[in-house]
Motif scaffolding. Sequence first.
Motif, PDB file in Angstrom:
ATOM      1  N   GLN A  19       1.528  -3.764  -9.906  1.00 48.02           N
ATOM      2  CA  GLN A  19       0.330  -3.713 -10.742  1.00 48.02           C
ATOM      3  C   GLN A  19       0.702  -4.015 -12.186  1.00 48.02           C
ATOM      4  O   GLN A  19      -0.003  -4.739 -12.885  1.00 48.02           O
TER       5      GLN A  19
ATOM      6  N   ILE B 149       9.904  -4.644  -4.847  1.00 51.89           N
ATOM      7  CA  ILE B 149       8.934  -4.133  -5.827  1.00 51.89           C
ATOM      8  C   ILE B 149       8.014  -3.097  -5.179  1.00 51.89           C
ATOM      9  O   ILE B 149       7.698  -3.193  -3.993  1.00 51.89           O
TER      10      ILE B 149
ATOM     11  N   GLN C  13       4.304  -0.677  -5.558  1.00 50.14           N
ATOM     12  CA  GLN C  13       2.918  -0.938  -5.942  1.00 50.14           C
ATOM     13  C   GLN C  13       2.719  -0.787  -7.456  1.00 50.14           C
ATOM     14  O   GLN C  13       2.046  -1.616  -8.072  1.00 50.14           O
ATOM     15  N   ALA C  14       3.309   0.236  -8.043  1.00 47.76           N
ATOM     16  CA  ALA C  14       3.106   0.454  -9.476  1.00 47.76           C
ATOM     17  C   ALA C  14       3.672  -0.728 -10.263  1.00 47.76           C
ATOM     18  O   ALA C  14       3.011  -1.282 -11.142  1.00 47.76           O
TER      19      ALA C  14
ATOM     20  N   THR D 229       0.826  -1.209   0.000  1.00 47.79           N
ATOM     21  CA  THR D 229       0.000   0.000   0.000  1.00 47.79           C
ATOM     22  C   THR D 229       0.865   1.266   0.000  1.00 47.79           C
ATOM     23  O   THR D 229       1.829   1.367   0.758  1.00 47.79           O
TER      24      THR D 229
END
Lengths: 181, 181, 809, 809
Positions: C93, C87, C89-90, C78
């Motif tokens: 995704q 890694i 969040q972007a 988050t």
Amino acid sequence: MAVDTTKNAVPFEMAQIPGPEMAKAYNTAVIGAIVKKAKRPLLVVGAELFEDPVMFDKAIEIGKTGVPIAATAHSIKGFVERGYTDNVTMIGLHPLTNYLRFKDWQGLDGKGQYDVVIFMGIFYKFASAMFSALKNFNRDIKRVSIDRYYHVNADMTFGNLAFDPEKYHEAIDEVIAKLAA
Amino acid sequence: MAVDTTKNAVPFEMAQIPGPEMAKAYNTAVIGAIVKKAKRPLLVVGAELFEDPVMFDKAIEIGKTGVPIAATAHSIKGFVERGYTDNVTMIGLHPLTNYLRFKDWQGLDGKGQYDVVIFMGIFYKFASAMFSALKNFNRDIKRVSIDRYYHVNADMTFGNLAFDPEKYHEAIDEVIAKLAA
Amino acid sequence: MDKMEGSFSVEDMQNVQINIGAVVKEVEEWDQPMGPFPYPSIATLRDWDFKLINRYRVFYSPICDRCTLCTYGPCDLTGDKRGACGIDQAAQQGRIVLLAVLMGCTAHCAHGRHLYHWTLEKFGDLPFKMGDEILVDAPLTRTITGTKPKTLKEFGPVLGYVEEQVAQLLACTHTGQEGNYRDFESKALHAGMLDSLGKEVSDMIQIIAYDMPRGDEDAPLVECGMGTLDKNKAILITYGHNLAGSAEAMFYAEDNKLWDKVDIGGVCCTAIDNTRIGEGLGYPEEIQTKYRMVGTKAKIAGAMGWWRKMVEANVMDCVMVDEQCVYTNALEECQEKKVPLIATNEKIMLGLPDRTNDPVDEIVDDLVNFRMPGVAIIDPIKAGEVGVRTAIAVKPKRADERKKAFITEEEFKKYAESCTYCHSCQFVCPPHIKIGDVVQEAAKGNLEPLSSTYEICVGCRRCEQACPQDIPILSLYAYANQEYIKNQKFKMRAGRGPVKDTEIRRVGAPLVLGTIPGVIAIIGCANYPNGTKECYDIAREFVDRGFIVTTTGCMAMDMSLYTDEDGKTIWEQFPGGFDGRNICNIGSCVSNAHIHGAAIKVATIFAGRNERANYDDIADYILSKVGACGVAWGAMSQKAASIATGFNRLGVPAVVQPHSVMYRRAFLGRTDKKEDWEIIDARDGSRVYCEPAPEHMLYVAESVEECMLMMAKLCFRPSDNSQGRMIKLTHYCDISMKYFGCMPPDWPIYVRHASDLPLKWKEDMMKELESKYGWEIDWKRKAILSGPIRKSDVSFDPTNIERKIRVKK
Amino acid sequence: MDKMEGSFSVEDMQNVQINIGAVVKEVEEWDQPMGPFPYPSIATLRDWDFKLINRYRVFYSPICDRCTLCTYGPCDLTGDKRGACGIDQAAQQGRIVLLAVLMGCTAHCAHGRHLYHWTLEKFGDLPFKMGDEILVDAPLTRTITGTKPKTLKEFGPVLGYVEEQVAQLLACTHTGQEGNYRDFESKALHAGMLDSLGKEVSDMIQIIAYDMPRGDEDAPLVECGMGTLDKNKAILITYGHNLAGSAEAMFYAEDNKLWDKVDIGGVCCTAIDNTRIGEGLGYPEEIQTKYRMVGTKAKIAGAMGWWRKMVEANVMDCVMVDEQCVYTNALEECQEKKVPLIATNEKIMLGLPDRTNDPVDEIVDDLVNFRMPGVAIIDPIKAGEVGVRTAIAVKPKRADERKKAFITEEEFKKYAESCTYCHSCQFVCPPHIKIGDVVQEAAKGNLEPLSSTYEICVGCRRCEQACPQDIPILSLYAYANQEYIKNQKFKMRAGRGPVKDTEIRRVGAPLVLGTIPGVIAIIGCANYPNGTKECYDIAREFVDRGFIVTTTGCMAMDMSLYTDEDGKTIWEQFPGGFDGRNICNIGSCVSNAHIHGAAIKVATIFAGRNERANYDDIADYILSKVGACGVAWGAMSQKAASIATGFNRLGVPAVVQPHSVMYRRAFLGRTDKKEDWEIIDARDGSRVYCEPAPEHMLYVAESVEECMLMMAKLCFRPSDNSQGRMIKLTHYCDISMKYFGCMPPDWPIYVRHASDLPLKWKEDMMKELESKYGWEIDWKRKAILSGPIRKSDVSFDPTNIERKIRVKK
Ligand code: SF4
Ligand code: SF4
Ligand code: SF4
Ligand code: SF4
Ligand code: SF4
Ligand code: SF4
Ligand code: SF4
Ligand code: SF4
């Protein structure tokens, strides 16, 4: 006054959020009552007891109330060292859970499947996953944690008590008292 | 007595459980106060208002307290029909959220980025995802839902009021009262 | 991709051995020189991808904040947290997007690979000839690989290339590989391109092998709907995407003259492809006698979204499933209704016993006597025979089942009355049907809500699972809609296949200049936000407005379920050419490749560009000059993600439905950033700030009204001439007035010159430009003196690629 | 897989065209007839898979109860709920398992494909010759495909096959494809097998191309550890799995005599492969002069788990990353320390500018002057040159950075004292280090906890992210362990490569009979439950007990960090052969294939089975007769999932660490189900109830003690003769006594005959069998009269495959 075991009801590994169905934290009286009421309870203890050896004594006290014990990993050693192996069975947590998920398993004593399993002293992530296996694949068994962690995949659990060993010990003692009563 | 908007704080689509960070449900007084305190609030309304047209009137009341309105989908029509388009801007929710996530965006009026966005009347899953985008990629903006759903990815939300339209209307009226006060 | 080198021996020449240093594809009668990027690898077209995502910002809306992909997890990502592997969040995704696109891409290319093996086995190698009207015959293959297959077999290396790249890309999702979201997106765009290629190969193979229409605007009208299945016959349902087994069932029925005993109805894309099977007239003479095809004898039972409604309506005696989009509990659902099921493809075996090597009689006997609920038969011919024979033989045994097709009135009442109005169902219904209310009304004897929401329900059965009273809600629906089910009989146009070169010649100029306002490609599945009718509404809106409307797959089937005042479906209302005010059913999901193909052909046939191994140049042309927009209004699956991503890499924007936020990623433009819209004038390399045309690449619309407005807008292109821009602006504003009650606030940014203005609002608009936007107007000449982002320039040659600059200034 | 048919033209023969009906691989000097299953497809070996999973029940422990893979989602699948697509929780878990195994499998085969292209480009096609001691030279390739490559190029079709199958399998994870967990698991097993094949191809290619040791038990001892990196030189770190770029850096250093200026240290598998590069002596003569190799000149900086500790220790001047297991924020971490980074592989580009086509000087200049934090260079040769030159040129510019390698004492104190003992860190630490306590102690001046938990920390940085005081915990660790870091200097044996035929001849019989108690394969990564030392302990335990111990990858590196009383690492304590009381470092992760290879070779070389296209037969032999067990005690990634699954399909069980529950699936036997353990006697087809040997296929152990016990147990096989069983039972009981304080409760089920009993407990055990288990004992003859599951039978020929029955009785 009884220890409040319902606080800090967030997964011990924070990101362990499986979905809509999550454990509720209960106080020791309720948990004690559920275990006491069980027809076929099984206490499952793991190798983390070695980090807090007094817990072996407490496990034995529970054992003495008539709850059979599955000693996972090498935790049997703690019981052997204390000379208490009466109703203690050495078995891996993984095969144990595998047996538990089958409705036709006859238990460690051959007398039938269990109705309540109680986890204590097990590596958090492993215990959590095994609870998940039962939660998803054998919902007839009630999943109770009396470990020092909030266990999201249990039915009933304490909140996190990992940073307050004394309170945790006290809570276990309360459960034992309830069982022995 | 004020409506209790903190009950039923479970995701309206039950399986919408994103992780450890989940919205808290607040009562109308708190939410009203937060919006009122905002320097650059933006009310974002969607096409679900057509299913409960009185909500357009309520949105207009909010607009009249000085909160600018972004009318997503074709909801602008409801404002046009009511002759209120003063501070209402037609824009898609998707590009709007895209602008909101950039710190350098200057707002619909060119006067600067918003600090509080308030969602109302938007298709649940879409709103939830747009809240998620902001939650993850622009944490400077406070995310408020005054929709009839518990919105897990908001900062502040009501609990689910979807099955009690009257209570929901009342709750909105309370927020309006707070804003107008 | 293998270069196919090595040492070989030739069959029937046992002792001849040819040692070859390097074998290369023969360069043959193709006047085009090899372009810069044959068989592009991951990084080859990365520059192009970065151009796209610099303008169309990657927008993520995470559905889950966590990652659980490796033993370090779960990790909470988050906000600005990183996983143990580093890694963010972007990137996470992007990784999930890449995975989804690869799942979609492989669904298509694996389908193609199966057809490749099977058709070669059955028919032998066939010449790849698309007929005289389609000389640019495999545009994606040519554009991407730089090759020009002459036989089916020559598509082998193309599939090999796709598979090699897929493996490379999937590897990138492994923990500790790619770490940047932009590169994940470039990889996803690569996968999207591979998806388009895999689809083309799949469809080309089946067109040739099954003699399907090669661009036939007059493809026959076929029967569509549950009501068309003849209850007097045994009903065999073939369900999925891969017609191999289904076709064999049809050939078996044909050879054994069983059509009077069996009706074969397709569900999902197999339905469409069933009806594309030709008469064999397109075959080379020597095999025309060998393989008899059947023509259009199968029926369209319905799109994927109708499956569970068909189950509830009990319209089937036996089911063959093949691959893709098959509800995974089909076996259980069929078993409950005593409908034997045959799994015919390795990809879906459902735990069934593999009976491929058993005698047909034994298998049929087991199925007909319900000794097992289903079997797997991986041989299409055997599966086809078993399917037909089982359906016919089991029909009498299912007489009781057929009778109790619907629940009784008493049952209906009992169930409806048992509802406690607890709302549990409403917390899980994707389209938010207020089922509690619907059931309460039913209990009162009012069936109207069950009728009016029947098409809105997507058949997910979540309500049934959530209901504490175990109310079989889909059975209530079926009960209340018996008449509708019986009368669900419509006409759909069979899939026509690729767009013809001649059609491109006709529409090329109007498209590039904008006087045909755009190509609207309506694709995808059955997860509608608000019912199937909206796909009809979209189609109707745009075909009426003179757009070229194309459709495929479930959308084509679903829009066939509605008629106009005269009782005519959209196929009966409009002709099937690739032209304005036409609507073509291109075919099944894999036929979507022909829409890419058509766009490429505008660049090659109309504009004379070399397509060979020249992907970015072609994509740049399409992005700048071909007003096309895809819409996936019921998009369900990962294939929809890969299809849209494949469109995007080729410069075609797409609009999707609100549930599509599950795809997590969009490509959205920022009109407030002038610098994002700088385009090169290929004439002299000068940089021009342009209007945002198209403004977005992948866009989620909240309502069908917004969807239509956005599609009209996304057909704008910098190349529009004044008349074209005027037409497009007219539709854009008109749709806005119609559904929004006002003009869209951004109409002025598309105005370059007074002649761009819609005639009907011209005066008012000029006034507004002056008063509200401060533009200078010469009222005498009715001319705009200043204001527009750029001035109108008929010979502006927009590009985004440096190497296209003809003369550096 | 393409059958490589079509029409070709031959280079330099422009006008010759050969039209070939069907081209098939030449059948050449190989005495084995083709087996039943060449190039098996998804369903080909399904029967075998179902045999495995009927015995080893598929056990799932979902980590997430939901699915978010399509637009119908999210779906809650808890308990008996189904998703909108119809999938149930078990199938969904199988689907995720299949995905994970495919991610692992493609990491390996994509690595192989890259090496394939690159080595062919660099070296041309080379003969595939493994030397006289390895005639069974690519056992997995032979067993799976039925082919026998003679040159590197001939591995092309093998890779093509893997890629084709991968695409098929990935397609199965699409919404609406496979729906049954058993079939998902069969597919995962297929993917696991493909993984093993991809690894074999990868390693064979690099062995040939880089002249690596071909089964050298005396492979050199190399320097290992952060302390071995010479701070007087520039330090270039090469990080990942694919040595292409790293090797070129070494060649560049060699050719330009720069070894006195630069130290090249590897991290992760690239580290191991760096040290496997030979002298070129294994080349055919004509190219020996053309390509100079370098031999063992690089150093092992450390395993993957040490990366962030290296970052904190500031032991690098420049970093080259290639592919796999690279922390995805390597760029950000390097940038913070002013360490230029070069991405050398398409799979990991990190958003960096692609400078492949720019001049070396310019790139080096940009990096050395920190104009950009890193670049992507996809050409290995250019990347290697840039890496070495940048490291050397940037070193002086990094003097300041190097000086402030560690935080100062004041900083240390300040940080430690800022801890508020809030416990936030402890909620996120995977190995549950009580960091709050550790930091509190540090504040008091006690650094011991920081030292003693240094190796337990997996370097995930979760604590740092969770800490509200922003305490840089890994910097505290580095500060407290400066001395250790400086002195981290050990010796590791370079990877030896495959097991030799001669070695198999020596150990074949003892292994099958059990007198060598087993092969212990220690593989995997750095996510230890309780510190790196446990991997050393496991190795030491089993090599001491006379097992054959093999290791690869990060495990080999990590176990090198410990020494015995004499200061000797395990490599110095024991020889490196494939034999009892030996420990071999087989090589990097892809070298794991040689462990499969060794097992296969026991079946072929020792037992004379045909391996060609005969996978299930070989796997059956291994399952029944080759006592081998894998352990992945720090298993991190999806590759570990695919490796274990590949072992399992071949009949080799594996034990994994507790974090491995993230893999969600295990294969566990039920000893209470007699019928599960029915085995066929191949002599006459009779069915025999056997002891559960091995009892499980994939097992998560809670502690290292349980791990060791389980490994000893999983080496039991039905084929053990009495001496063998006695030896195995001795170790099993002995480990139990040592670590558990008692006998394992199930020892009696492994007793078939009195001579199976361990000598040292024989008397007691017999008594217990009589008294506790009610067995009949003839005390005079010291014989067991009744009790065992089956009687001892020296000529029992266990199999699970019907076609292996020699005479039907
Ligand atoms: S892949 Fe990365 S983010 Fe995902 S669980 Fe593993 S460490 Fe965490
Ligand atoms: S089956 Fe239909 S009514 Fe029920 S939850 Fe799904 S969409 Fe809603
Ligand atoms: S869940 Fe069942 S009982 Fe509850 S409201 Fe819905 S239909 Fe009625
Ligand atoms: S349109 Fe969607 S649901 Fe229909 S067949 Fe194609 S992918 Fe499947
Ligand atoms: S794939 Fe199936 S379970 Fe997953 S979100 Fe889609 S419908 Fe739900
Ligand atoms: S970095 Fe080390 S101490 Fe910190 S959470 Fe990770 S394992 Fe624990
Ligand atoms: S999170 Fe930071 S402040 Fe809190 S206990 Fe850990 S180190 Fe101390
Ligand atoms: S052992 Fe694990 S971490 Fe190490 S290189 Fe291999 S896969 Fe990567």
